[in-house]
Scaffold this motif. Sequence first.
Motif, PDB file in Angstrom:
ATOM      1  N   UNK A  72     -32.617  39.838 -26.283  1.00  0.00           N
ATOM      2  CA  UNK A  72     -34.052  39.629 -26.498  1.00  0.00           C
ATOM      3  C   UNK A  72     -34.263  39.411 -27.992  1.00  0.00           C
ATOM      4  N   UNK A  73     -34.355  38.156 -28.378  1.00  0.00           N
ATOM      5  CA  UNK A  73     -34.437  37.793 -29.789  1.00  0.00           C
ATOM      6  C   UNK A  73     -35.907  37.602 -30.189  1.00  0.00           C
ATOM      7  N   UNK A  74     -36.341  38.272 -31.251  1.00  0.00           N
ATOM      8  CA  UNK A  74     -37.704  38.034 -31.741  1.00  0.00           C
ATOM      9  C   UNK A  74     -37.859  36.566 -32.150  1.00  0.00           C
ATOM     10  N   UNK A  75     -38.989  35.976 -31.842  1.00  0.00           N
ATOM     11  CA  UNK A  75     -39.187  34.555 -32.170  1.00  0.00           C
ATOM     12  C   UNK A  75     -39.111  34.311 -33.679  1.00  0.00           C
ATOM     13  N   UNK A  76     -39.355  35.328 -34.469  1.00  0.00           N
ATOM     14  CA  UNK A  76     -39.274  35.185 -35.927  1.00  0.00           C
ATOM     15  C   UNK A  76     -37.833  35.004 -36.402  1.00  0.00           C
ATOM     16  N   UNK A  77     -36.858  35.290 -35.550  1.00  0.00           N
ATOM     17  CA  UNK A  77     -35.439  35.168 -35.918  1.00  0.00           C
ATOM     18  C   UNK A  77     -34.827  33.842 -35.450  1.00  0.00           C
ATOM     19  N   UNK A  78     -35.589  33.019 -34.734  1.00  0.00           N
ATOM     20  CA  UNK A  78     -35.059  31.774 -34.192  1.00  0.00           C
ATOM     21  C   UNK A  78     -35.020  30.677 -35.241  1.00  0.00           C
ATOM     22  N   UNK A  79     -34.042  29.774 -35.086  1.00  0.00           N
ATOM     23  CA  UNK A  79     -33.917  28.608 -35.971  1.00  0.00           C
ATOM     24  C   UNK A  79     -33.610  27.394 -35.104  1.00  0.00           C
ATOM     25  N   UNK A  80     -34.133  26.253 -35.500  1.00  0.00           N
ATOM     26  CA  UNK A  80     -33.893  25.022 -34.760  1.00  0.00           C
ATOM     27  C   UNK A  80     -32.407  24.708 -34.666  1.00  0.00           C
ATOM     28  N   UNK A  81     -31.666  25.028 -35.691  1.00  0.00           N
ATOM     29  CA  UNK A  81     -30.237  24.700 -35.727  1.00  0.00           C
ATOM     30  C   UNK A  81     -29.428  25.448 -34.675  1.00  0.00           C
ATOM     31  N   UNK A  82     -29.972  26.494 -34.086  1.00  0.00           N
ATOM     32  CA  UNK A  82     -29.239  27.247 -33.063  1.00  0.00           C
ATOM     33  C   UNK A  82     -29.055  26.454 -31.772  1.00  0.00           C
ATOM     34  N   UNK A  83     -29.945  25.516 -31.486  1.00  0.00           N
ATOM     35  CA  UNK A  83     -29.856  24.717 -30.261  1.00  0.00           C
ATOM     36  C   UNK A  83     -28.730  23.700 -30.397  1.00  0.00           C
ATOM     37  N   UNK A  84     -27.780  23.723 -29.463  1.00  0.00           N
ATOM     38  CA  UNK A  84     -26.659  22.791 -29.558  1.00  0.00           C
ATOM     39  C   UNK A  84     -26.552  21.828 -28.382  1.00  0.00           C
ATOM     40  N   UNK A  85     -27.139  22.157 -27.224  1.00  0.00           N
ATOM     41  CA  UNK A  85     -27.026  21.263 -26.072  1.00  0.00           C
ATOM     42  C   UNK A  85     -28.077  21.605 -25.026  1.00  0.00           C
ATOM     43  N   UNK A 126     -23.176  16.599 -23.647  1.00  0.00           N
ATOM     44  CA  UNK A 126     -24.308  16.495 -24.570  1.00  0.00           C
ATOM     45  C   UNK A 126     -23.857  16.750 -26.002  1.00  0.00           C
ATOM     46  N   UNK A 127     -23.018  17.754 -26.201  1.00  0.00           N
ATOM     47  CA  UNK A 127     -22.524  18.087 -27.540  1.00  0.00           C
ATOM     48  C   UNK A 127     -21.769  16.901 -28.127  1.00  0.00           C
ATOM     49  N   UNK A 128     -20.927  16.250 -27.326  1.00  0.00           N
ATOM     50  CA  UNK A 128     -20.170  15.079 -27.788  1.00  0.00           C
ATOM     51  C   UNK A 128     -21.125  13.955 -28.174  1.00  0.00           C
ATOM     52  N   UNK A 129     -22.128  13.695 -27.322  1.00  0.00           N
ATOM     53  CA  UNK A 129     -23.097  12.637 -27.630  1.00  0.00           C
ATOM     54  C   UNK A 129     -23.873  12.961 -28.899  1.00  0.00           C
ATOM     55  N   UNK A 130     -24.235  14.220 -29.089  1.00  0.00           N
ATOM     56  CA  UNK A 130     -24.964  14.628 -30.285  1.00  0.00           C
ATOM     57  C   UNK A 130     -24.114  14.439 -31.541  1.00  0.00           C
ATOM     58  N   UNK A 131     -22.833  14.810 -31.464  1.00  0.00           N
ATOM     59  CA  UNK A 131     -21.930  14.610 -32.612  1.00  0.00           C
ATOM     60  C   UNK A 131     -21.816  13.133 -32.958  1.00  0.00           C
ATOM     61  N   UNK A 132     -21.653  12.281 -31.916  1.00  0.00           N
ATOM     62  CA  UNK A 132     -21.545  10.837 -32.144  1.00  0.00           C
ATOM     63  C   UNK A 132     -22.817  10.291 -32.771  1.00  0.00           C
ATOM     64  N   UNK A 133     -23.960  10.760 -32.302  1.00  0.00           N
ATOM     65  CA  UNK A 133     -25.251  10.318 -32.843  1.00  0.00           C
ATOM     66  C   UNK A 133     -25.384  10.717 -34.308  1.00  0.00           C
ATOM     67  N   UNK A 134     -25.049  11.969 -34.624  1.00  0.00           N
ATOM     68  CA  UNK A 134     -25.137  12.438 -36.013  1.00  0.00           C
ATOM     69  C   UNK A 134     -24.176  11.666 -36.915  1.00  0.00           C
ATOM     70  N   UNK A 135     -22.969  11.380 -36.434  1.00  0.00           N
ATOM     71  CA  UNK A 135     -21.997  10.618 -37.223  1.00  0.00           C
ATOM     72  C   UNK A 135     -22.515   9.211 -37.483  1.00  0.00           C
TER      73      UNK A 135
END
Length: 159
Positions: A104-117, A138-147
């Motif tokens: 149970x994570x407080x919303x104040x501790x969340x970061x966008x970068x935590x989402x990976x797929x 999805x992770x592979x497609x995201x890596x290809x997109x970022x590259x």
Amino acid sequence: MEVYRYLTMDEILDYVNGRFDQMGRVFTEKAACNSHRYKPDQKYVHFFKNLRDLETLQRFKGRKGDMLIAKFDIPFTTLVRHMGVGYYDAKGYDVDHETIREFAIPTTKLKQSYLVAVAKDKDGLLTPEKAEEMLDRFVVMLREHRAKKAAEARERGEE
């Protein structure tokens, strides 16, 4: 550490856009459905540890339209401080409830970068194996997109 969460499309858009104040909810100090101890006036978002618990969560969530299963990579130090156990109705008659490791994570501790797929669970019948395959794809497609975006930025001299 990788953890998972079921989300609606609205929730995933809030997450992606950093609108964490729109996410989660305030819980009572001690809930009967889990072992977490909540702080008053703090919103929390729950994540679960194991994809093998997907079937139990699908029964709990019910069918409220299409759901998305999302994979997050949250630092272990954050997770360990908010670790607990959720109690869910059992599938059979052998036991009263099933337990699932959750956070149970407080919303104040969340970061966008935590989402990976993210993967769509259209029928609410996605198996853990199929979910893992879709999330990995999805992770592979995201890596290809970022590259690709990084290469384009280098070509423009922006890096």
